[in-house]
Design a protein around this motif. Sequence first.
Motif, short mmCIF file in Angstrom:
data_model
loop_
_atom_site.label_atom_id
_atom_site.label_comp_id
_atom_site.label_asym_id
_atom_site.label_seq_id
_atom_site.Cartn_x
_atom_site.Cartn_y
_atom_site.Cartn_z
N PHE A 72 -22.78 20.13 -46.69
CA PHE A 72 -21.34 20.08 -46.48
C PHE A 72 -20.78 19.10 -47.51
CE2 PHE A 72 -23.54 20.99 -42.56
CZ PHE A 72 -22.91 22.14 -42.13
N LYS A 75 -17.48 16.92 -46.73
CA LYS A 75 -17.70 15.92 -45.66
C LYS A 75 -18.88 14.99 -45.99
CE LYS A 75 -15.16 17.92 -41.95
NZ LYS A 75 -14.52 19.02 -42.67
N ALA A 253 -22.08 27.38 -43.01
CA ALA A 253 -21.62 26.03 -43.39
C ALA A 253 -20.10 25.90 -43.36
CB ALA A 253 -22.17 25.67 -44.77
N LYS A 254 -19.39 26.92 -43.83
CA LYS A 254 -17.94 26.73 -43.91
C LYS A 254 -17.29 26.74 -42.51
CE LYS A 254 -16.22 31.39 -45.23
NZ LYS A 254 -16.09 32.00 -43.93
N ASP A 257 -18.24 23.26 -40.97
CA ASP A 257 -17.43 22.25 -41.63
C ASP A 257 -16.16 21.94 -40.83
OD1 ASP A 257 -17.11 20.78 -44.32
OD2 ASP A 257 -15.15 21.73 -44.04
N LYS A 258 -15.53 22.99 -40.30
CA LYS A 258 -14.31 22.82 -39.51
C LYS A 258 -14.61 22.36 -38.09
CE LYS A 258 -11.72 24.34 -42.86
NZ LYS A 258 -11.21 23.28 -43.74
#
Length: 269
Positions: A72, A75, A253-254, A257-258
């Motif tokens: 990530f 982050k 992952a995306k 991430d949120k």
Amino acid sequence: MTREHLFSQLWEQYTKQNPSALDVYNSFTTLGETVLNDHIAFRTFNDPRMDIKVLEKPFLKVGYIEKGSYVFETKKLIAKHYEIPNMPNEPKVFISQLVLEDFSKDFQNLIAERINSVENEVYKASDLILKGNIWGAPSFKIYNRLREESEYAAWLYVYGFRANHFTVSINSLKTLNTIEKVNQHLKDKGFKLNDSGGEIKGTPQELLQQSSIMAEKIEVRFSDGIHSIPACYYEFAIRYPDASGQLYNGFIAKSADKIFESTNFYDKK
Ligand code: NI
């Protein structure tokens, strides 16, 4: 420690600290649903005393094996996920770690001071994963300073070693069997959904959809007063079969991430 014992202790610690998690759980079971966990997630720093290699130990001991790794970039985190081979109903384990050297010197010094405030022996405990905050009362001023660079770090600075979230497997639900239905159910119950990147993260084509509620705010005793800040949250996940007919078991992952932002500080109750 057996696998059942480890997970029941993690669950007990999680629900004791976050009573709303039990409300969420009960809101499903009172509808006659059986709640299975898709995964349980943990956070740590990449310091060798407590990094992923340290936190994975109790899970490897009870039969988990490493299955996937994730990066990530924004982050400044990396993560790994673990599964028990041939036991698809057992929760996956997701462990992430913050890459400290990617942050400012000042930030690194504040974390080092916290980490170094206890003997190295403390980190060698076989039940470190259950120890919570081992560093004593945090400072609200430092919590806010860390938030400027990483909400993840600020959360970990305060709460330490514990389950960051449990995740309801929507695949195990009979009536609330879509993520849309689950989200509506949660909103009807008054829970605040994490809408960063949309309420639903991922698509059926990506084989995984996830949503989460914002972490419940709890009162924390800081060295500089009592303040109400986000603690842990609950996540919801539905998985779809891949071309071979097997349910996808990885993470996107995306989307994750949120989902990490579910512990971000927020003003509204
Ligand atoms: Ni998760």
